[in-house]
Each structure stands twice: as structure tokens, then as C-alpha cells.
Design an enzyme around this catalytic site. Structure first.
Site, PDB file in Angstrom:
ATOM      1  N   ASP A 389       7.505   7.422  -6.323  1.00 18.81           N
ATOM      2  CA  ASP A 389       7.542   8.211  -4.833  1.00 18.81           C
ATOM      3  C   ASP A 389       6.413   8.916  -4.459  1.00 18.81           C
ATOM      4  O   ASP A 389       5.492   9.444  -5.517  1.00 18.81           O
ATOM      5  CB  ASP A 389       8.714   8.866  -4.656  1.00 18.81           C
ATOM      6  CG  ASP A 389       9.483   9.027  -3.177  1.00 18.81           C
ATOM      7  OD1 ASP A 389       8.718   8.128  -2.431  1.00 18.81           O
ATOM      8  OD2 ASP A 389      10.276   9.522  -2.915  1.00 18.81           O
ATOM      9  N   GLU A 392       1.359   7.638  -1.766  1.00 19.16           N
ATOM     10  CA  GLU A 392       0.571   6.996  -0.680  1.00 19.16           C
ATOM     11  C   GLU A 392      -0.937   7.903  -0.899  1.00 19.16           C
ATOM     12  O   GLU A 392      -1.883   6.931  -0.301  1.00 19.16           O
ATOM     13  CB  GLU A 392       1.055   7.482   0.596  1.00 19.16           C
ATOM     14  CG  GLU A 392       2.315   6.466   1.036  1.00 19.16           C
ATOM     15  CD  GLU A 392       3.610   7.041   0.544  1.00 19.16           C
ATOM     16  OE1 GLU A 392       4.573   6.280   0.438  1.00 19.16           O
ATOM     17  OE2 GLU A 392       3.633   8.286   0.170  1.00 19.16           O
ATOM     18  N   ASP A 467      11.765   5.585   3.468  1.00 14.62           N
ATOM     19  CA  ASP A 467      12.782   6.429   4.051  1.00 14.62           C
ATOM     20  C   ASP A 467      13.255   6.085   5.325  1.00 14.62           C
ATOM     21  O   ASP A 467      12.886   6.743   6.353  1.00 14.62           O
ATOM     22  CB  ASP A 467      12.327   7.821   4.029  1.00 14.62           C
ATOM     23  CG  ASP A 467      12.016   8.484   2.917  1.00 14.62           C
ATOM     24  OD1 ASP A 467      12.470   7.986   1.429  1.00 14.62           O
ATOM     25  OD2 ASP A 467      11.191   9.429   2.485  1.00 14.62           O
TER      26      ASP A 467
END
Length: 739
Positions: A389, A392, A467
Site C-alpha cells: 500500500d 504511489e 480507497d
């Protein structure tokens, strides 16, 4: 003829044309080697083509090089497939009066420079698809978008179509009408922009850096284009079968007792489940590769208890490393200079869950090897999968919520590459490091789940769409988003069932669970400080229905596994838009709330609240109601009733569906199957069986059978038997046939 790179020049520009096979051609206007890891295809040594001055003639299409090295491609009949309108370098966009509002309100630059820009004429195409994870309707015609991996909730309170930058960047699209199709893949890591006729007359591509380098993919239909894109960038690896069941996740199950009680609740309620996740709170002070021994006492023993109940445990690993002397991961990263550096050449410090943090430089192989090895203790403790997670990269300390573009990486030759170039690849290289590390540490096939990705990441990791929220709009929008991901090479995908942010309710969870049965990745996930949304969270009424549909998922496990087997060979998606098999029917081009699950099952979920019927488009042919066997003639819309305990699902005539017997977890029982055949067309289908967990299938340890419908008879034949085969019961739908 012997294949070789073809070079063309015009003034100070050059173009290298490389023919990879008879359907894939590369047009490279650059001089530098890209750092992307997308393309794995090697050009064939011999390809059937003829060069005649400025024309390259292949069996299915002709390339013509024009002034300024513009490209024109026609089919063998002379009809235009693709034509450049212009190519520009260091172009600028200046705001006009009509768009002044946009620039002032959302702080866009009024003058923007691009390193490269190419515009292709929009001539015959009726639809454009692909581009991976995008919020909005499936057809991109009349829209524009941007590729820059983004922690969406860091910059926006909710996922919407206004937000163009999502967690993945896959600059691949398909243009098509009823009879033709092609694909374009821009092999760039820089921030890039595509406009499909929103602000431009043609199809416009721009990038903030790098050089123009793209691949043209020819196909007789959309299926061929998707398969060839898989050949170019790689296909999903055959996953573990026991990760295709239901998965339960929440931020967070806070301690050992809560995790075990969750598992016991599934078994006591006889609700099938295979995978449980632990979010960041299992760690000690949010330090990656640690376990909080107070909250999760006897962690290894807990894992053993979960395994005895048939569960696999997945834990989250973020890239941010807490700055703390004496913490081995930080100390090793500093000592070996494994970290991203800022423009001042000092180690870059950002802020994520542990507070001040540093970030591994995954561009380098030795850093990836080190990172992979760090999973050893977790694997030894019984962890079965890793969830990547915040990759990015998320950075809570900056206004953009990511690392500055001026930070830099080093490649294996110690060349510098700024974050501007590397940003979109960071999640990809972390997924690669994790997959390859796990493969070295265990005999089983790795399970990796990532949020950020780029072209080619499908080779290493499953992907979820970030999300989302407990909103009906997000239930509905997950369908075109996952369909476009599938067309973009990403097969193993899913969205958070029930929604992650905010509070849901029983109706929303029920409808989303019905849809989730047909996600390749079926995971329920919710956020801290929100209502729980386990299957029993909203009372007996909804628990009963959700349980029914999770059980339905388990009857389809080997059907799904065989779809994954096919995808690992051909690159074809599991969730497919209707036009994938019915391209000749323009009515399928813009259907966003239905899809095919493989070729034979059509799913039309309820995506709005308080709705008990819906319109369904059935393509040509005869279709059966999956639950009642009621027959319908396709080529028309029907109105289908669907009370809260129903989801419209249909099966195509001639279909052969492999179904499992009921189970609580995959591998609980011996393999006993039902083969469901549907009256109509003669057909045959092969089914594949292996142990579902190891790599022994690569050495030929698997079995295959063929099921054939021939007139009134059904034949089941063994093709290969190097893995145990269970029992098979044939069930006929429609007119009775001999078995």
C-alpha cells in the site's frame, strides 16, 4: 525476411521502426533507453514484411512514413487505421478564456509545457477503451485523462470522475468499431495526458518528459488486440487457487484475539472464507517487517491456528521506513545507501504512518533483492501473502502528497533518474521486489496485492482500486473501472466490497457482495472508525443473503481458476465487457453496468438502492437464467426482476460450466465436480486441474479433461492425467441429453 530495425531521418529527427511480429510494431523517436519494465516481448528473428521506399508492407496492414516522420497506417484494402496529424516537441498549452475558470479554481498552470505531443486523427473509431484504472464510463470517447500515480484520498475527499489521476498509470488504449480494432501503447514513465476528442479534434497524447516511443497493435477484433498486448507486456501468473475465495479485511483487526475471533465467526456461521488481512496496526510503531508482540502475542502460533481453520494470513507492507537508529531495516538501508535522495543529494525524508520516514530505491536490483529478503521472518512465521500500500509514493508531508519530482533514484549503473521519471514506476518495482522475494523464500506461488501499478505490473501482483467509499456510485463505477483494467492487461483485480471509507448498510453490502462474487479478487474491506461490514454486520436478514452469495462464489472456484489459467496463457481478462465477444453489435459499446464473466456467464447486478428490477441487454443467441433455467432470446433488452436476494445472471446456450461442491475453504474437501451443459449449440471445452498452490504445473504435473456436446450426447474425455482427478457429475440444462 530477416528482421532488423528500420531507421528513418528527417532534418534533425530520427525514427526507428521495429517489427516485433506481424501484428506489433514499435515506433521509437528517442535515443535513450527507457527505465520502464513493461515490454517483455523480443522481436522475432524473421517476420513477413516488405520495405518499399517509405512504405513497410505487412500481411495485415501497411505503414507509410510521411513528412516530419509522421505515421500513416492502412489495412491491406487501403482503409485508414491510424494517421498522425502532427508530432511536436517542447510544445506549450496556454489557457483560453473559455477554460480560464478551470485554471483559477483548480490551480492549474495557465501555461504548460510538454516534452512531447502527438495527435492522431479521429476518423472511423466509435469507441476507445483501456487506460487501466479510471473512474467513469467505460468508453473514453469525448473524455480526457491523466496518468500520474496518486494517493487519491490524499488530494481528494472521495473518488470521482473529476479526479483524473488514480493509483495506476497504463497508457494503453484500444480504438474500435464493429469490424476493426487496434491498440496503442505509449511506453513512457513520465506524467502523461490523453485526450479522446474532449478538447482536441483528434486523439492527443502528451508527456512531461522523455521521448516518443509507442507500439501499434493490430487485431482483427478487440480480442486479438488484448491478446497481443499481453504478449507484449506479459500476462498474469497463474495464482494460488486458495486466494480465489472470499477475503476479509479491515483497518484494523487490532490484536490476536480479534483476528482469531473473526476466523472462528466465519467457521461457526458456516460462511466460506479463505483469507484474513492485517493492516498497519499489527506492526510495532508502524515499522515495516516488525510485529507488535503485545497486540499479537505468539504471532507464529496464531498463524498456525488460522491455518488449522483453513485461513491464509496477508499482512500489509508499506514502502516507508521509520527513521530510528537500531531498527535493522533503517540501519541497513542507510549503511548500504539503498534510499531515494533529495535534490540536495541527502536521503529524502518524508512522512507516512511511522512519522518521519525514508523510502527504498526500488529501481536498483540489489535494493529489490534486499527488500525481498526482508520478508523471510514473516514467511517463517506463517504469513501467506503481502499487501503493498501507499506505493504511489504517498508522502503526507508535501502539498502534492507525494515525493517531490526533484528527488532522484539511481539505476544499476549509478545513473540518476529523477522522481519525475521514476514516479509512475515505483509501485511496479516494489511489486516486482516483493514477488521475486517471496518466490525465493517459499515453495508456493506468491500472493502480492498492490495499490499502485503501471504497464506490466500484472506479471507480479494482483491489484485493488484503492480507497473507495461506501457509496452506491462506487459500487456501480467499479464495473467499468475493472473492465478497462482487464482490457489493459490487468486480470487479477477487484474493488473493496462494501466500500472502504464511510458507513454502509445492509442493502449496500448485500448488493456489493452479489457483484463481488464475480470480481476476480473478492475482498471485503472497511476503514477504521466506520461501521464493521463483515457478512453478519447488519443483521440476520442480510447475513443470510450475503452468505448465500459467498457460497455461490465457492461453487465457481474451478471455473474461475480455469479462466485464470486461460489468462496466464492468452492475456484475456476474466471480467469482460459485452463487446469483447459481441463487437459486431454496437449496442454493446456503451454498456457500463453489465459484463461477461468469461465467455459464457453474463452478470447484470443491481447498482442502485431500493431497486428490485432492471433492464438487461442480452446479446444475440439463446440465454438461460442461471438460477431458474428460464430461457430468453437475445438481441434485445428485457426487464428482469431482482429482489434483494437476487442478482440477474444468465448463461449462454452451448455453455459448459465447471462447478464445485460446497466448501468452507478451498482445499477443505476432495475434488468432486458438476459439469453443467446448456442446451443449444454444440460445443467443447477443456478444463485444467493441478494442486493450485505450487509451481509443479510448470513441470507438467497437471491434468486436463475435455467436455464435448455433440447433438444429443455429452462426452467427458481425459486428455492428460498427471494430477489427481476427482469425480464428475454431468447436469444438463434445457432439452435432456444422453450423458
Amino acid at each position: 525476411m530477416i528482421n532488423k530495425e528500420l531507421c528513418y531521418t528527417f532534418k534533425d529527427k530520427q525514427l526507428k521502426v521495429t517489427i516485433y511480429n506481424e501484428n506489433i510494431v514499435r515506433f521509437n523517436y528517442g535515443k535513450k533507453q527507457s527505465i520502464t519494465d513493461a515490454v517483455e516481448l523480443i522481436p522475432l528473428k524473421e517476420v513477413n514484411y516488405v520495405v518499399n521506399d517509405n512504405k513497410i508492407e505487412l500481411p495485415n496492414f501497411i505503414i507509410e512514413l510521411q513528412e516530419d516522420l509522421k505515421v500513416k497506417i492502412t489495412d491491406i484494402k487501403g482503409s485508414i487505421l491510424l494517421e498522425d496529424e502532427f508530432i511536436k516537441y517542447n510544445s506549450k498549452e496556454v489557457a483560453d478564456e473559455r477554460r480560464e475558470f478551470d485554471y483559477e479554481i483548480i490551480n492549474k498552470e495557465k501555461e504548460k509545457s510538454y516534452a512531447i505531443e502527438v495527435q492522431k486523427r479521429h476518423t472511423w473509431e466509435k469507441a476507445f477503451y483501456g487506460l487501466g484504472e479510471k473512474y467513469g464510463f467505460i468508453n473514453m470517447l469525448g473524455r480526457q485523462t491523466e496518468n500520474w500515480n496518486t494517493d487519491v484520498l490524499g488530494v481528494s475527499p472521495v473518488h470521482t470522475a473529476v479526479q483524473k489521476q488514480y493509483h495506476t498509470s497504463i497508457p494503453f488504449y484500444i480504438g474500435m468499431d464493429e469490424k476493426r480494432a487496434y491498440g496503442i501503447f505509449y511506453d513512457t514513465s513520465y506524467r502523461n495526458y490523453l485526450d479522446f476528442g474532449m478538447y482536441q479534434q483528434g486523439i492527443n497524447f502528451r508527456a512531461d518528459g522523455g521521448e516518443l516511443d509507442y507500439y501499434f497493435i493490430y487485431g482483427n477484433d478487440v480480442k486479438e488486440v488484448v491478446k497481443e498486448y499481453g504478449t507484449l507486456t506479459g500476462k498474469v501468473k497463474l495464482p494460488r487457487k486458495d486466494f480465489l475465495g472470499y477475503q476479509q479485511c479491515r483497518w484494523s483487526y487490532m490484536n490476536k484475539e480479534e483476528a482469531l475471533n473473526l476466523a472462528r465467526s466465519f467457521r461457526e456461521k458456516s460462511i466460506p472464507c479463505d483469507v484474513v488481512y492485517l493492516d498497519i496496526d499489527y506492526m510495532k510503531d508502524y515499522k515495516v517487517f516488525t510485529v507488535d508482540s503485545d497486540r499479537f502475542k505468539e504471532f507464529k502460533e496464531m498463524n498456525q491456528q488460522l491455518k488449522e481453520m483453513g485461513f491464509k494470513l496477508v499482512v500489509i507492507i508499506d514502502p516507508g521506513i521509520k527513521i530510528e537508529k537500531g531498527y535493522n531495516v533503517y540501519d541497513e538501508a542507510i549503511e548500504n545507501e539503498y534510499l531515494i535522495k533529495g535534490e540536495n543529494s541527502e536521503v529524502y525524508i518524508g512522512k507516512v504512518w511511522p512519522g518521519d520516514s525514508v523510502f527504498p530505491d526500488f529501481l536498483r536490483e540489489k535494493v529489490r533483492d534486499w527488500w525481498g529478503e526482508l520478508h523471510k521472518e514473516l514467511i517463517n512465521d506463517g504469513v501467506s501473502g503481502i499487501w503493498n500500500d501507499m506505493n504511489e509514493i504517498a508522502d503526507m508531508s508535501t502539498e502534492t502528497k507525494t515525493i517531490p519530482e526533484t528527488a532522484y533514484h539511481l539505476d544499476d549503473e549509478q545513473n540518476k533518474h529523477t522522481q519525475k521519471e521514476m514516479h509512475n514506476l515505483y509501485g511496479h518495482y516494489e511489486a516486482k521486489a516483493t514477488y521475486e522475494g517471496l518466490k525465493k523464500l517459499q515453495a508456493t506461488r506468491p500472493f502480492v496485492l498492490t495499490r499502485a501499478a503501471s504497464a506490466g505490473t500484472q506479471k507480479y501482483s494482483a491489484l485493488w482500486t484503492g480507497d473507495n467509499s461506501s457509496l452506491w456510485e462506487h459500487l456501480e463505477s467499479s464495473i467499468p473501472m475493472l473492465l478497462n483494467l482487464g482490457l489493459s492487461g490487468y486480470t487479477y483485480v477487484g474493488s473493496d466490497v462494501g466500500g472502504f471509507i464511510g458507513d454502509g448498510n445492509g442493502e449496500l453490502l448485500t448488493r456489493w457482495s452479489q457483484l463481488g462474487v464475480f470480481y476476480p479478487l473478492f475482498r471485503n474491506h472497511s476503514c477504521i472508525n466506520t461501521l464493521h461490514q463483515e457478512p453478519w454486520a447488519f443483521g440476520d436478514k442480510y447475513e443470510k443473503i450475503v452468505k448465500k452469495y459467498i457460497q455461490m462464489r465457492y461453487t465457481l472456484i474451478d471455473y474461475i481458476y480455469n479462466l485464470f489459467r486461460l489468462s496466464s496463457i492468452t492475456g484475456e481478462p476474466i471480467m469482460r465487457p459485452l463487446f469483447y465477444h459481441y463487437q459486431n453489435d454496437e449496442r454493446t459499446f456503451n454498456i457500463n453496468d453489465q459484463f461477461l464473466f468469461g465467455e459464457d456467464i453474463l452478470v447484470a447486478p443491481i447498482v442502485r438502492p431500493k431497486t428490485n428490477k432492471r433492464m438487461v441487454y442480452l446479446p444475440e443467441g439463446k440465454w438461460y437464467d442461471y438460477f431458474t433455467d428460464e430461457e430468453y432470446i437475445g438481441g434485445n433488452y428485457i426487464i428482469k426482476d431482482a429482489e434483494i436476494d437476487q442478482i440477474p445472471v444468465f448463461v449462454k446456450e452451448g455453455a459448459i460450466i465447471l462447478k464445485n461442491k460446497p466448501m468452507q475453504y478451498i482445499g477443505e474437501k476432495q475434488d468432486n465436480y458438476e459439469i453443467h451443459v446448456y442446451q443449444g449449440k454444440d460445443n467443447s471445452k477443456q478444463f485444467y486441474f493441478d494442486d493450485g498452490i505450487s509451481f509443479e504445473y510448470e513441470d507438467g504435473k497437471y491434468s486436463e479433461i475435455e467436455v464435448k456436446i455433440d447433438g444429443k450426447e455429452v462426452y467427458v474425455t481425459k486428455i492428460k492425467e498427471d494430477y489427481r482427478l476427482g469425480t464428475f457429475e454431468v447436469v444438463v440444462h434445457g432439452e435432456k441429453r444422453k450423458k
